[in-house]
Scaffold this active site. Structure first.
Site, PDB file in Angstrom:
ATOM      1  N   TYR A 135     -16.419 -83.366 -43.169  1.00 12.06           N
ATOM      2  CA  TYR A 135     -15.756 -84.645 -42.904  1.00 12.06           C
ATOM      3  C   TYR A 135     -14.259 -84.396 -42.797  1.00 12.06           C
ATOM      4  CZ  TYR A 135     -14.423 -89.585 -43.784  1.00 12.06           C
ATOM      5  OH  TYR A 135     -13.894 -90.852 -43.712  1.00 12.06           O
ATOM      6  N   LYS A 163     -18.289 -84.951 -39.260  1.00 13.33           N
ATOM      7  CA  LYS A 163     -17.786 -86.304 -39.002  1.00 13.33           C
ATOM      8  C   LYS A 163     -16.312 -86.142 -38.671  1.00 13.33           C
ATOM      9  CE  LYS A 163     -16.887 -90.812 -41.131  1.00 13.33           C
ATOM     10  NZ  LYS A 163     -16.949 -91.641 -42.366  1.00 13.33           N
TER      11      LYS A 163
END
Length: 297
Positions: A135, A163
């Site tokens: 992320y 992400k």
């Protein structure tokens, strides 16, 4: 990892009036999100107020949501931390609970080097059997994970995707061009979903999908099926709502919107504060133009 889904909602953490976690409401919300288009859920990520939810509460939330969801959708545990050892221990606990994957944020505050980032994620991934999603969100962590580091990490088999919330489309293109074929890239910003799909990303880990999940899902499926005009029209239609949901720090606006619409998720834990009247009025006005996909009752 395509089986985790194209539309994943970064779920809010509901609280009771006394500030404790409302596990039953979290289960209800999880099921409602799946009913309104989500393929999976991130539990206790940024939107779930991870900095102010204790480890014990996190683990109980992972278990409660997974119990409610079963095989209907994927549960992705937010297990990241800026301590490698803490993130590792939290990930191993989530694995024992039975979640489907984990989301590991770039370590914040301590500003590691790119080599430090590589070793942080490598250490965690090699200790667990869970699929791990990186992320990258430099607006919150300060440290930006470079494309070269993501590409390097993509060679570790159970690091299955990223992400990407940096908004740096050139970097994202470099990642997509150079990772292994089954490595999945999700947009981490609702406003970047369609542009990133056009570059080869797979889907989005979304906040707006709390309330317009079916519409976001239609945008994605339209694009994938070749109906780019419809996808673009949906993107343009949703843009004002998305803008209003990020007018102040997430999850302040989305929690206000859910409560206003009648789906009680409670307040926020300090230092996060509830929407002031100016923000609330803007969100209320924005919501008038949209069909709400989440089952409220």
């Amino acid at each position: 990892m395509k089986e985790l889904g194209r539309l994943i909602t970064a779920m809010v953490t509901p609280f009771k009036k006394d500030g404790t976690v409302d596990y039953a409401q979290a289960q209800k919300l999880a099921l409602g999100l799946l009913d309104s288009g989500s393929d999976g859920l991130v539990v206790v990520g940024t939107t779930g107020e991870s900095p102010t939810v204790t480890w014990e509460e996190e683990h109980a939330l992972f278990a409660a949501v997974k119990s409610a969801v079963g095989n209907r959708g994927k549960v992705i545990a937010g297990t990241g931390a800026n301590s490698t050892q803490e993130a590792l221990e939290n990930t191993l606990k989530a694995e024992k609970i039975g979640v489907d994957a984990c989301l590991l944020v770039v370590p914040y505050y301590n500003k590691p080097t790119q080599e430090g980032l590589y070793l942080h994620f490598k250490t965690i991934a090699e200790a667990t059997k869970l699929p791990c999603i990186l992320y990258n969100v430099p607006s919150r962590t300060i440290t930006h994970m470079s494309p070269e580091t993501v590409i390097r990490l993509s060679q570790i088999p159970n690091i299955v995707g990223v992400k990407e919330a940096s908004g740096k489309l050139d970097d994202i293109a470099q990642i997509i061009n150079n990772v292994r074929p089954d490595f999945t890239v999700w947009s981490g910003n609702d406003s970047d979903t369609l542009p990133m799909l056009a570059m080869g990303a797979y889907g989005v880990i979304s906040v707006a999908s709390h309330i317009v999940g079916k519409q976001i899902k239609e945008m994605i499926t339209s694009f994938v099926s070749g109906n780019t005009d419809n996808a673009a029209a949906i993107h343009r239609h949703l843009t004002p709502l998305i803008r209003s949901l990020f007018v102040v720090s997430n999850p302040i606006p989305i929690k206000y919107a859910l409560n206003y619409l009648g789906f009680e998720v409670g307040g926020l834990r300090l230092p996060m504060t509830e929407a002031d009247e100016k923000t609330a009025a803007l969100i209320r006005e924005s919501l008038k133009g949209y069909t709400i996909d989440l089952p409220i009752k």
